[in-house]
Motif scaffolding. Sequence first.
Motif, short mmCIF file in Angstrom:
data_model
loop_
_atom_site.label_atom_id
_atom_site.label_comp_id
_atom_site.label_asym_id
_atom_site.label_seq_id
_atom_site.Cartn_x
_atom_site.Cartn_y
_atom_site.Cartn_z
N UNK A 28 -37.78 25.04 6.27
CA UNK A 28 -38.00 23.60 6.16
C UNK A 28 -39.36 23.21 6.73
N UNK A 29 -40.02 22.27 6.05
CA UNK A 29 -41.35 21.82 6.47
C UNK A 29 -41.30 21.04 7.78
N UNK A 30 -40.18 20.32 7.99
CA UNK A 30 -40.04 19.51 9.20
C UNK A 30 -38.56 19.21 9.44
N UNK A 31 -38.28 18.56 10.55
CA UNK A 31 -36.89 18.26 10.90
C UNK A 31 -36.23 17.32 9.90
N UNK A 32 -37.00 16.36 9.39
CA UNK A 32 -36.44 15.40 8.43
C UNK A 32 -35.94 16.11 7.18
N UNK A 33 -36.68 17.09 6.68
CA UNK A 33 -36.22 17.80 5.48
C UNK A 33 -34.99 18.65 5.79
N UNK A 34 -34.90 19.18 7.00
CA UNK A 34 -33.71 19.93 7.40
C UNK A 34 -32.50 19.00 7.47
N UNK A 35 -32.68 17.81 8.01
CA UNK A 35 -31.58 16.84 8.09
C UNK A 35 -31.14 16.39 6.70
N UNK A 36 -32.08 16.20 5.79
CA UNK A 36 -31.72 15.83 4.42
C UNK A 36 -30.86 16.92 3.79
N UNK A 37 -31.25 18.18 4.01
CA UNK A 37 -30.46 19.30 3.48
C UNK A 37 -29.07 19.31 4.11
N UNK A 38 -28.99 19.06 5.39
CA UNK A 38 -27.71 19.04 6.09
C UNK A 38 -26.81 17.92 5.57
N UNK A 39 -27.36 16.74 5.39
CA UNK A 39 -26.59 15.62 4.85
C UNK A 39 -26.10 15.93 3.43
N UNK A 40 -26.97 16.54 2.63
CA UNK A 40 -26.59 16.91 1.25
C UNK A 40 -25.47 17.96 1.29
N UNK A 41 -25.61 18.97 2.15
CA UNK A 41 -24.59 20.02 2.26
C UNK A 41 -23.24 19.46 2.72
N UNK A 42 -23.29 18.54 3.68
CA UNK A 42 -22.06 17.94 4.19
C UNK A 42 -21.39 17.10 3.10
N UNK A 43 -22.19 16.37 2.32
CA UNK A 43 -21.62 15.55 1.24
C UNK A 43 -20.98 16.43 0.17
N UNK A 44 -21.59 17.56 -0.12
CA UNK A 44 -21.03 18.47 -1.12
C UNK A 44 -19.71 19.07 -0.66
N UNK A 45 -19.60 19.31 0.65
CA UNK A 45 -18.37 19.87 1.18
C UNK A 45 -17.22 18.88 1.06
N UNK A 46 -17.59 17.60 1.16
CA UNK A 46 -16.59 16.54 1.00
C UNK A 46 -15.80 16.37 2.20
#
Length: 72
Positions: free
Chosen positions: A54-72
């Motif tokens: 990840x380029x920065x913490x914000x992009x890591x958090x976006x990935x984490x939020x996306x992953x959590x949403x996919x998990x449901x």
Amino acid sequence: MPTTTANRVAPSIMAAVMIIVGDIGATKALLEFGTLVAGRWQPVFGRLYAVADYADFASMMRACLRDAARQG
């Protein structure tokens, strides 16, 4: 006990509060979402991320939020 925002909120609302915690190091970061139930941590989602991906913490958090949403 001092009055804080957390202890002024009704218990039914507090149950809906999601907390984000993390252990972030030089090479990896463990990010978790969860709640406190009767004073105990109850994880809802957690994943280990490679910091170098990840380029920065914000992009890591976006990935984490996306992953959590996919998990449901």
